[in-house]
Design a protein around this motif. Structure first.
Motif, PDB file in Angstrom:
ATOM      1  N   LEU A 265       0.827  -1.203   0.000  1.00 24.57           N
ATOM      2  CA  LEU A 265       0.000   0.000   0.000  1.00 24.57           C
ATOM      3  C   LEU A 265       0.863   1.255   0.000  1.00 24.57           C
ATOM      4  CD1 LEU A 265      -2.529  -1.086   2.783  1.00 24.57           C
ATOM      5  CD2 LEU A 265      -2.841  -1.307   0.309  1.00 24.57           C
ATOM      6  N   GLN A 266       0.455   2.219  -0.794  1.00 22.29           N
ATOM      7  CA  GLN A 266       1.003   3.568  -0.707  1.00 22.29           C
ATOM      8  C   GLN A 266      -0.153   4.510  -0.491  1.00 22.29           C
ATOM      9  OE1 GLN A 266       0.545   6.109  -3.422  1.00 22.29           O
ATOM     10  NE2 GLN A 266       1.509   7.691  -2.163  1.00 22.29           N
ATOM     11  N   SER A 267      -0.009   5.432   0.448  1.00 23.13           N
ATOM     12  CA  SER A 267      -1.081   6.386   0.684  1.00 23.13           C
ATOM     13  C   SER A 267      -0.514   7.771   0.923  1.00 23.13           C
ATOM     14  CB  SER A 267      -1.929   5.957   1.895  1.00 23.13           C
ATOM     15  OG  SER A 267      -1.177   5.999   3.082  1.00 23.13           O
ATOM     16  N   GLY A 268      -1.164   8.762   0.327  1.00 26.00           N
ATOM     17  CA  GLY A 268      -0.824  10.134   0.626  1.00 26.00           C
ATOM     18  C   GLY A 268      -1.259  10.490   2.039  1.00 26.00           C
ATOM     19  N   VAL A 269      -0.949  11.707   2.432  1.00 26.16           N
ATOM     20  CA  VAL A 269      -1.242  12.163   3.789  1.00 26.16           C
ATOM     21  C   VAL A 269      -2.624  12.801   3.822  1.00 26.16           C
ATOM     22  CG1 VAL A 269      -0.510  13.704   5.639  1.00 26.16           C
ATOM     23  CG2 VAL A 269       1.200  12.527   4.252  1.00 26.16           C
ATOM     24  N   GLY A 270      -3.398  12.515   4.878  1.00 24.36           N
ATOM     25  CA  GLY A 270      -4.670  13.205   5.041  1.00 24.36           C
ATOM     26  C   GLY A 270      -5.753  12.346   5.643  1.00 24.36           C
ATOM     27  N   ASN A 271      -6.897  12.979   5.883  1.00 23.41           N
ATOM     28  CA  ASN A 271      -8.008  12.314   6.543  1.00 23.41           C
ATOM     29  C   ASN A 271      -8.585  11.172   5.720  1.00 23.41           C
ATOM     30  OD1 ASN A 271      -7.770  14.061   8.662  1.00 23.41           O
ATOM     31  ND2 ASN A 271      -9.434  15.406   8.021  1.00 23.41           N
ATOM     32  N   ILE A 272      -8.635  11.345   4.399  1.00 27.40           N
ATOM     33  CA  ILE A 272      -9.252  10.308   3.567  1.00 27.40           C
ATOM     34  C   ILE A 272      -8.440   9.026   3.635  1.00 27.40           C
ATOM     35  CG2 ILE A 272      -9.904   9.654   1.231  1.00 27.40           C
ATOM     36  CD1 ILE A 272     -10.498  12.577   0.664  1.00 27.40           C
ATOM     37  N   ALA A 290       3.144  -2.233   3.484  1.00 28.15           N
ATOM     38  CA  ALA A 290       3.105  -0.892   2.899  1.00 28.15           C
ATOM     39  C   ALA A 290       4.471  -0.565   2.319  1.00 28.15           C
ATOM     40  CB  ALA A 290       2.719   0.140   3.951  1.00 28.15           C
ATOM     41  N   PHE A 291       4.484  -0.010   1.120  1.00 31.35           N
ATOM     42  CA  PHE A 291       5.690   0.550   0.514  1.00 31.35           C
ATOM     43  C   PHE A 291       5.304   1.957   0.108  1.00 31.35           C
ATOM     44  CE2 PHE A 291       8.850   1.381  -2.774  1.00 31.35           C
ATOM     45  CZ  PHE A 291       9.999   0.870  -2.181  1.00 31.35           C
ATOM     46  N   THR A 292       5.635   2.911   0.953  1.00 36.24           N
ATOM     47  CA  THR A 292       5.055   4.243   0.842  1.00 36.24           C
ATOM     48  C   THR A 292       6.090   5.292   1.207  1.00 36.24           C
ATOM     49  OG1 THR A 292       3.106   5.543   1.508  1.00 36.24           O
ATOM     50  CG2 THR A 292       4.169   4.199   3.217  1.00 36.24           C
ATOM     51  N   GLU A 293       5.651   6.531   1.296  1.00 42.48           N
ATOM     52  CA  GLU A 293       6.555   7.637   1.644  1.00 42.48           C
ATOM     53  C   GLU A 293       6.578   7.922   3.135  1.00 42.48           C
ATOM     54  OE1 GLU A 293       6.061  10.836  -1.741  1.00 42.48           O
ATOM     55  OE2 GLU A 293       4.125   9.974  -1.134  1.00 42.48           O
ATOM     56  N   VAL A 294       5.389   7.915   3.757  1.00 44.59           N
ATOM     57  CA  VAL A 294       5.295   8.340   5.153  1.00 44.59           C
ATOM     58  C   VAL A 294       4.481   7.352   5.974  1.00 44.59           C
ATOM     59  CG1 VAL A 294       5.579  10.801   4.644  1.00 44.59           C
ATOM     60  CG2 VAL A 294       3.290   9.803   4.633  1.00 44.59           C
ATOM     61  N   ILE A 295       4.844   7.262   7.237  1.00 45.82           N
ATOM     62  CA  ILE A 295       4.094   6.482   8.215  1.00 45.82           C
ATOM     63  C   ILE A 295       3.150   7.432   8.938  1.00 45.82           C
ATOM     64  CG2 ILE A 295       4.227   4.984  10.238  1.00 45.82           C
ATOM     65  CD1 ILE A 295       5.533   3.766   7.773  1.00 45.82           C
ATOM     66  N   GLN A 296       1.840   7.212   8.801  1.00 45.70           N
ATOM     67  CA  GLN A 296       0.842   8.042   9.452  1.00 45.70           C
ATOM     68  C   GLN A 296       0.289   7.349  10.691  1.00 45.70           C
ATOM     69  OE1 GLN A 296      -1.912  10.019   6.504  1.00 45.70           O
ATOM     70  NE2 GLN A 296      -1.068   8.436   5.168  1.00 45.70           N
ATOM     71  N   ALA A 311       5.924  -1.929   7.357  1.00 45.73           N
ATOM     72  CA  ALA A 311       5.772  -0.738   6.528  1.00 45.73           C
ATOM     73  C   ALA A 311       7.147  -0.190   6.173  1.00 45.73           C
ATOM     74  CB  ALA A 311       4.955   0.328   7.251  1.00 45.73           C
ATOM     75  N   SER A 312       7.344   0.089   4.898  1.00 47.23           N
ATOM     76  CA  SER A 312       8.557   0.718   4.389  1.00 47.23           C
ATOM     77  C   SER A 312       8.214   2.140   3.980  1.00 47.23           C
ATOM     78  CB  SER A 312       9.095  -0.074   3.191  1.00 47.23           C
ATOM     79  OG  SER A 312      10.121   0.645   2.515  1.00 47.23           O
ATOM     80  N   ALA A 313       9.039   3.104   4.393  1.00 39.04           N
ATOM     81  CA  ALA A 313       8.770   4.514   4.101  1.00 39.04           C
ATOM     82  C   ALA A 313      10.092   5.276   4.136  1.00 39.04           C
ATOM     83  CB  ALA A 313       7.777   5.087   5.108  1.00 39.04           C
ATOM     84  N   THR A 314      10.000   6.596   4.015  1.00 43.13           N
ATOM     85  CA  THR A 314      11.190   7.429   4.187  1.00 43.13           C
ATOM     86  C   THR A 314      11.059   8.374   5.370  1.00 43.13           C
ATOM     87  OG1 THR A 314      12.800   8.817   3.015  1.00 43.13           O
ATOM     88  CG2 THR A 314      10.472   9.345   2.678  1.00 43.13           C
ATOM     89  N   SER A 315       9.844   8.453   5.954  1.00 42.22           N
ATOM     90  CA  SER A 315       9.623   9.439   7.005  1.00 42.22           C
ATOM     91  C   SER A 315       8.360   9.106   7.775  1.00 42.22           C
ATOM     92  CB  SER A 315       9.483  10.834   6.378  1.00 42.22           C
ATOM     93  OG  SER A 315       9.228  11.824   7.355  1.00 42.22           O
ATOM     94  N   PHE A 316       8.194   9.808   8.886  1.00 44.79           N
ATOM     95  CA  PHE A 316       6.945   9.788   9.636  1.00 44.79           C
ATOM     96  C   PHE A 316       6.136  11.048   9.323  1.00 44.79           C
ATOM     97  CE2 PHE A 316       9.690   7.091  12.214  1.00 44.79           C
ATOM     98  CZ  PHE A 316       8.861   6.011  12.463  1.00 44.79           C
ATOM     99  N   SER A 317       4.840  10.942   9.443  1.00 46.71           N
ATOM    100  CA  SER A 317       3.954  12.106   9.406  1.00 46.71           C
ATOM    101  C   SER A 317       2.887  11.866  10.454  1.00 46.71           C
ATOM    102  CB  SER A 317       3.337  12.287   8.016  1.00 46.71           C
ATOM    103  OG  SER A 317       2.510  13.438   7.988  1.00 46.71           O
ATOM    104  N   LEU A 318       3.245  12.119  11.695  1.00 50.38           N
ATOM    105  CA  LEU A 318       2.417  11.752  12.836  1.00 50.38           C
ATOM    106  C   LEU A 318       1.850  12.986  13.529  1.00 50.38           C
ATOM    107  CD1 LEU A 318       4.761   9.037  14.415  1.00 50.38           C
ATOM    108  CD2 LEU A 318       2.810   8.652  12.903  1.00 50.38           C
ATOM    109  N   CYS A 356       2.453  -1.772  -6.391  1.00 41.05           N
ATOM    110  CA  CYS A 356       1.807  -1.045  -5.296  1.00 41.05           C
ATOM    111  C   CYS A 356       0.372  -0.639  -5.642  1.00 41.05           C
ATOM    112  CB  CYS A 356       2.609   0.206  -4.959  1.00 41.05           C
ATOM    113  SG  CYS A 356       4.248  -0.139  -4.273  1.00 41.05           S
ATOM    114  N   ILE A 357      -0.433  -0.504  -4.593  1.00 45.97           N
ATOM    115  CA  ILE A 357      -1.754   0.118  -4.688  1.00 45.97           C
ATOM    116  C   ILE A 357      -1.583   1.559  -4.217  1.00 45.97           C
ATOM    117  CG2 ILE A 357      -4.123   0.112  -3.848  1.00 45.97           C
ATOM    118  CD1 ILE A 357      -3.843  -2.914  -3.430  1.00 45.97           C
ATOM    119  N   ALA A 358      -1.666   2.499  -5.151  1.00 44.41           N
ATOM    120  CA  ALA A 358      -1.394   3.906  -4.846  1.00 44.41           C
ATOM    121  C   ALA A 358      -2.707   4.632  -4.579  1.00 44.41           C
ATOM    122  CB  ALA A 358      -0.652   4.565  -6.002  1.00 44.41           C
ATOM    123  N   MET A 359      -2.790   5.289  -3.424  1.00 43.14           N
ATOM    124  CA  MET A 359      -3.996   6.026  -3.019  1.00 43.14           C
ATOM    125  C   MET A 359      -3.596   7.453  -2.674  1.00 43.14           C
ATOM    126  SD  MET A 359      -5.630   3.056  -0.551  1.00 43.14           S
ATOM    127  CE  MET A 359      -4.119   2.947   0.455  1.00 43.14           C
TER     128      MET A 359
END
Length: 503
Positions: A265-272, A290-296, A311-318, A356-359
């Motif tokens: 899974l890849q997901s952008g940042v946000g409520n959705i 997850a193979f994504t950019e950020v851990i939410q 989960a694989s990422a490059t950063s957190f977004s918490l 990946c499933i990109a959302m």
């Protein structure tokens, strides 16, 4: 505080943030750490902003070029923007002060795919990097740098910069040591070799960042938290969007196009996307990756519940609450999270290889599936394309989501023609609003248009869209992708003039 600096030579280079900032001069290109409000330098940018303010008060010009991994925080982007200290900014931002100055034309901003930043720097497209300012958690006896809560482009900054300033942040937990995977096997064309990663949890690099101690001109000790946005619970529209997407994924599993473990899974940042992540747990999924950019926040919850295996990422977004959860259980998460450089986390070849499933979110989509994810009315930047393009073009499934309206119903997110295109119709497979889901795979342009109108448009705008499309089918210069060129962007013009797209 020097227990985090165990290299004798670098310990001797300790100084204040003000002293370090004095080593940065007007006109320099400064590469800084940071990705989505995590792992950015906290002290030196603020000291530099104060120095710039003093120079401007004396009538002296003082602006720099700033490169990062992605967005940072008020202590960096906000402080330098308020000081009018930025000449050029890339590749992504989300600070309101910086956004205001970009849209006022006071500075230049390059919005670009995040996977391109490191390699373009290596290619020399941005010129020399004068100074890198990088936050780390610790420095060991051999001079290895323990990365902090993001990796981003730090490997490239440390290698390419003429000089390096390190911020050693004692707030970042020691237990981050071992969470990172820094790959040093990249090369310039024509000497590139395949990247040996075939599963999201493969470790192919090193847990530390390398840096020539002789390049380090300052070491600044800090103890300051990352500043991320509070978590806002998903609203009704976000939950409905999540429901539509989860129903679609279940359908794909039943059809045999996905397994019960889905795909990374890849997901952008946000409520959705947080609503989608929460829904995955409620739907009974287990052993996902997850193979994504950020851990939410949502991913931490799924890891804790066993819905996500890793989960694989490059950063957190918490959120602040998410940070507290992570710090309280960092040993648990260290075994289930891998933080990589963003040239790996966003690498198009790896995204396609892993399937990946990109959302991702969007501002608007037009009748034929062209997505605008960056500009309001085609002219005012919001944040940037970020990594969405890296994933959308290469994903097994490319999904874009948004409420069907904005500004209390004044704006439709489904428009006749997108006012700016970040993702062409060729890269967009699925559109989801709270009204429904449009699966665009295997459809020609006019079929796509009718499906988007029927499934995704808000009822208040659906008749207007249908009217435009019907007339375009009759009167368009060409009938393959019908448009009325004289009014294709009239909805946006009406919004600019009246504050509403409504007739």
């Amino acid at each position: 505080m020097s227990d985090r600096i165990r290299h004798a030579g670098l310990r001797e280079k300790r100084m204040s943030a003000e002293q370090a900032a004095a080593l940065i001069h007007p006109g320099m290109t400064v590469a800084m750490s940071g990705f989505t409000g995590a792992g950015y330098p906290k002290a030196v940018p603020q000291a530099l902003a104060a120095r710039i303010d003093e120079a401007h008060a004396r009538g002296e010009a003082f602006r720099i070029n700033v490169m990062t991994g992605a967005s940072t925080a008020p202590e960096l982007d906000g402080a330098l923007a308020r000081a009018h200290g930025i000449e050029l900014r890339l590749p992504y931002q989300s600070d309101p002060n910086l956004r205001e100055r970009i849209n006022a034309g006071e500075l230049n901003y390059i919005d670009m795919h995040l996977s391109h930043v490191a390699q373009y720097t290596w290619f020399g497209y941005f010129g020399a990097v004068d100074v890198a300012v990088v936050e780390v958690t610790a420095i060991d006896e051999a001079g290895h740098l323990v990365p902090s809560s993001s990796v981003g482009n730090n490997k490239t900054w440390l290698e390419q910069a003429d000089k390096v300033i390190l911020e050693v942040n004692h707030w970042q937990p020691d237990a981050l040591d071992g969470m990172h995977d820094v790959y040093y096997g990249t090369a310039l064309p024509p000497n590139r070799k395949p990247i040996p990663l075939v599963h999201p949890d493969d470790r192919i690099g090193e847990p530390y960042l390398r840096c020539d101690p002789d390049k380090v001109i300052a070491v600044v000790e800090t103890s300051a938290p990352d500043r991320n946005s509070p978590f806002t619970p998903p609203d009704a529209a976000s939950k409905q969007i999540a429901t539509h997407l989860l129903d679609f994924l279940a359908h794909e599993v039943r059809r045999g196009r996905l397994t019960p473990q889905l795909l990374p899974l890849q997901s952008g940042v946000g409520n959705i996307t947080n609503a989608v992540l929460a829904g995955l747990g409620e739907a009974g999924y287990r052993d996902l990756t997850a193979f994504t950019e950020v851990i939410q926040d949502g991913m931490l919850d799924l890891l804790k519940r066993g819905v996500l295996r890793m989960a694989s990422a490059t950063s957190f977004s918490l959120s602040p609450e998410g940070i507290d959860e992570f710090l309280a259980n960092v040993d648990f998460y260290r075994d289930r999270i891998v933080l990589r450089t963003q040239e790996m986390s966003n690498h198009p070849e790896l995204v396609r290889r892993l399937g990946c499933i990109a959302m991702n979110g969007m501002i608007e989509v037009d009748l034929y599936g062209n997505v605008n994810s960056t500009h309001v009315a085609g002219t005012k930047i919001m944040n940037g394309i970020g990594g969405s393009g890296d994933f959308a073009r290469n994903a097994y499934l490319s999904v874009f989501m948004s409420p069907s309206t904005a500004k209390n119903g004044a704006i439709s997110s489904i428009v006749p023609m997108a006012s700016h295109v970040d993702h062409t119709e060729h890269d967009v497979m699925v559109i989801v609003t709270e009204q429904g889901l449009a699966d665009l795979r295997g459809l020609a342009p006019r079929q796509r248009a009718q499906r988007i109108i029927d499934q995704c448009a808000h009822p208040d705008f659906r008749p207007m869209l249908q009217d435009y499309f019907d007339r375009a089918c009759r009167e368009s210069f060409g009938k393959h992708t019908p448009h009325l060129l004289g009014e294709a962007l009239s909805w946006h013009q009406r919004f600019v003039e009246t504050g509403s797209m409504r007739m």
